[in-house]
Scaffold this active site. Structure first.
Site, short mmCIF file in Angstrom:
data_model
loop_
_atom_site.label_atom_id
_atom_site.label_comp_id
_atom_site.label_asym_id
_atom_site.label_seq_id
_atom_site.Cartn_x
_atom_site.Cartn_y
_atom_site.Cartn_z
N GLY A 35 -3.30 -6.63 -11.47
CA GLY A 35 -4.10 -5.52 -11.44
C GLY A 35 -4.20 -4.59 -10.20
N GLY A 58 -1.19 -3.64 -8.95
CA GLY A 58 -0.10 -2.82 -9.00
C GLY A 58 -0.42 -1.24 -9.45
CE LYS A 83 8.41 -3.20 -19.56
NZ LYS A 83 8.02 -1.54 -19.37
N1 LIG Z 1 6.46 4.76 -17.82
C1 LIG Z 1 6.63 4.78 -16.41
O1 LIG Z 1 7.02 5.92 -16.30
C2 LIG Z 1 6.24 3.62 -15.71
C3 LIG Z 1 6.52 3.77 -14.33
C4 LIG Z 1 6.12 2.59 -13.64
C5 LIG Z 1 6.04 1.12 -14.37
N2 LIG Z 1 6.05 1.14 -15.57
C6 LIG Z 1 5.87 -0.09 -16.22
O2 LIG Z 1 4.34 -0.54 -16.13
C7 LIG Z 1 4.55 -1.99 -15.82
C8 LIG Z 1 3.86 -2.31 -14.67
O3 LIG Z 1 4.62 -1.79 -13.62
P1 LIG Z 1 4.14 -1.52 -12.16
O4 LIG Z 1 4.99 -0.62 -11.63
O5 LIG Z 1 2.71 -0.88 -12.12
O6 LIG Z 1 4.29 -3.19 -11.50
P2 LIG Z 1 4.10 -3.11 -9.77
O7 LIG Z 1 3.24 -2.14 -9.05
O8 LIG Z 1 5.36 -3.46 -9.41
O9 LIG Z 1 3.78 -4.80 -9.86
C9 LIG Z 1 2.61 -5.12 -10.74
C10 LIG Z 1 1.91 -6.40 -10.23
O10 LIG Z 1 2.72 -7.41 -10.58
C11 LIG Z 1 2.35 -8.54 -10.04
N3 LIG Z 1 3.32 -9.61 -9.50
C12 LIG Z 1 3.18 -10.88 -10.07
N4 LIG Z 1 4.30 -11.64 -9.29
C13 LIG Z 1 4.69 -10.72 -8.49
C14 LIG Z 1 6.13 -10.82 -7.64
N5 LIG Z 1 6.70 -12.17 -7.28
N6 LIG Z 1 6.32 -9.69 -7.01
C15 LIG Z 1 5.81 -8.58 -7.24
N7 LIG Z 1 4.76 -8.30 -7.91
C16 LIG Z 1 4.43 -9.55 -8.54
C17 LIG Z 1 1.32 -8.03 -8.90
O11 LIG Z 1 0.09 -8.32 -9.26
P3 LIG Z 1 -0.95 -8.77 -7.98
O12 LIG Z 1 -0.33 -8.42 -6.60
O13 LIG Z 1 -2.15 -8.27 -8.51
O14 LIG Z 1 -1.02 -10.21 -8.10
C18 LIG Z 1 1.80 -6.72 -8.62
O15 LIG Z 1 0.52 -5.75 -8.27
C19 LIG Z 1 5.94 -2.44 -16.17
O16 LIG Z 1 6.13 -3.02 -17.36
C20 LIG Z 1 6.81 -1.03 -15.91
O17 LIG Z 1 8.09 -1.08 -16.60
C21 LIG Z 1 6.07 2.39 -16.20
#
Ligand SMILES: NC(=O)c1ccc[n+]([C@@H]2O[C@H](COP(=O)([O-])OP(=O)(O)OC[C@H]3O[C@@H](n4cnc5c(N)ncnc54)[C@H](OP(=O)(O)O)[C@@H]3O)[C@@H](O)[C@H]2O)c1
Length: 311
Positions: free
Chosen positions: A12, A14, A135
């Protein structure tokens, strides 16, 4: 009055997760966030967590995160819906969430970390292909366990693809002199405001129409080709940009020669703007529904409106 389902968001703090937590709170769902212990000790993330707490989010700390099965099951037993928004490096570990949901036995809907292209139909060539595959494997594992699901496919976020006119991963504004266009520039892509992703996702969690379906977010006013997106920006700034076109072959070579994360970003550009992976197929009722059709009450932000703030 019907009670709102209790929603747990995993990941949450992220980029996508934060907006889903906020949308859940706005819609009056009892909202829970599973937060890693290490996240709470990170000064930036700790602020986000504090903000969550003061807005009424129930924070569940799990020391071993997804790897602590017992704690994960206890967390999941407290809710009706599980939304995973874990980042790229954690996608494969979602099998642990699936195992915990299975054991808890009470979850009415699981939304795995997707939030991009429809991975059963997108065609990457390099690192994006690997991500799509992981995925898709999580989809199959969810289905194999008979867990009720919704896969959210919002295509391109404004932040990563529109605000920079898909120029560079780390740019913060659209270009003012020159734009590099991948492919011939006429393939259509879909752009969505991250806050709208949150709002549509939360609408879907209790909706029988999205049960075991892909929820595509494809707002009709936000479908643009690269050339159309550049032309709209040129009109806004009252200036013609120099245009460089990168052919399919050149882009494939660049993907091969780049290192992470640039190769991944270029591969996604290839999928979106060369393959047309967001628009080459029709959404059939057997597998998908479209969010702006299901929820016309959400006034989504248009590409046109969003670009105004950068002029
Ligand atoms: N359509 C698009 O343009 C787009 C763009 C970006 C992402 N996405 C997709 O959206 C989804 C979420 O991506 P996001 O960019 O929001 O993710 P993110 O910000 O990189 O990470 C999301 C969360 O993952 C958790 N996490 C758990 N273990 C971790 C570890 N070892 N290292 C780093 N993080 C860890 C963390 O949660 P906590 O810190 O809360 O524990 C972090 O806040 C993915 O499936 C991605 O492919 C899509």
């Amino acid at each position: 009055m019907e009670e709102k389902s209790r929603i747990l968001i995993i990941g949450g703090t992220g980029y996508i997760g934060k907006l889903i937590v906020e949308a859940s709170l706005r819609s009056g769902h009892p909202t829970f966030a599973l937060i890693r212990t290490s996240t709470v000790s990170d000064p930036v993330k700790a602020k986000t967590v504090e903000g969550f707490k003061s807005s009424g989010v129930t924070i569940l700390n799990v020391r071993g995160f997804l790897h602590d099965h017992k704690s994960l099951v206890s967390a999941i037993e407290q809710v009706d819906v599980v939304i995973s928004t874990v980042g790229a490096s954690q996608l494969g570990h979602q099998v642990k969430i699936i195992a915990a949901i299975k054991e808890a036995g009470n979850v009415k809907r699981f939304l795995p970390s997707e939030f991009g292209n429809d991975v059963d139909r997108a065609r990457g060539v390099g690192p994006a292909k690997t991500l799509f595959k992981i995925k898709a494997q999580i989809r199959r594992a969810t289905e194999a366990e008979g867990i009720p699901y919704t896969y959210v496919s919002p295509n391109c976020t404004f932040g990563y693809f529109l605000e920079t006119l898909s120029q560079e991963l780390y740019a913060t504004a659209p270009p003012r002199d020159k734009v590099t266009i991948v492919g011939h520039g006429n393939t259509k892509a879909v752009f969505v405001d991250e806050r709208d992703i949150g709002a549509y996702t939360i609408k879907a969690v209790d909706d029988p129409r999205t049960l075991n379906k892909i929820l595509y977010i494809k707002p009709p006013k936000n479908i643009y080709s690269f050339n159309e997106m550049a032309a709209l920006w040129e009109k806004k700034i009252g200036k013609s940009l120099e245009k460089e076109y990168v052919s399919d072959e050149q882009l494939l070579k660049q993907i091969e020669e780049s290192s992470a994360p640039i190769d991944f970003y270029l591969d996604i550009l290839h999928s979106v703007y060369v393959n047309g992976d967001q628009t080459y197929f029709e959404i059939e009722p057997s597998f998908g529904v479209e969010a702006s059709e299901l929820y016309p009450e959400i006034k989504y932000t248009t590409v046109d409106e969003h670009l105004d703030q950068f002029v």
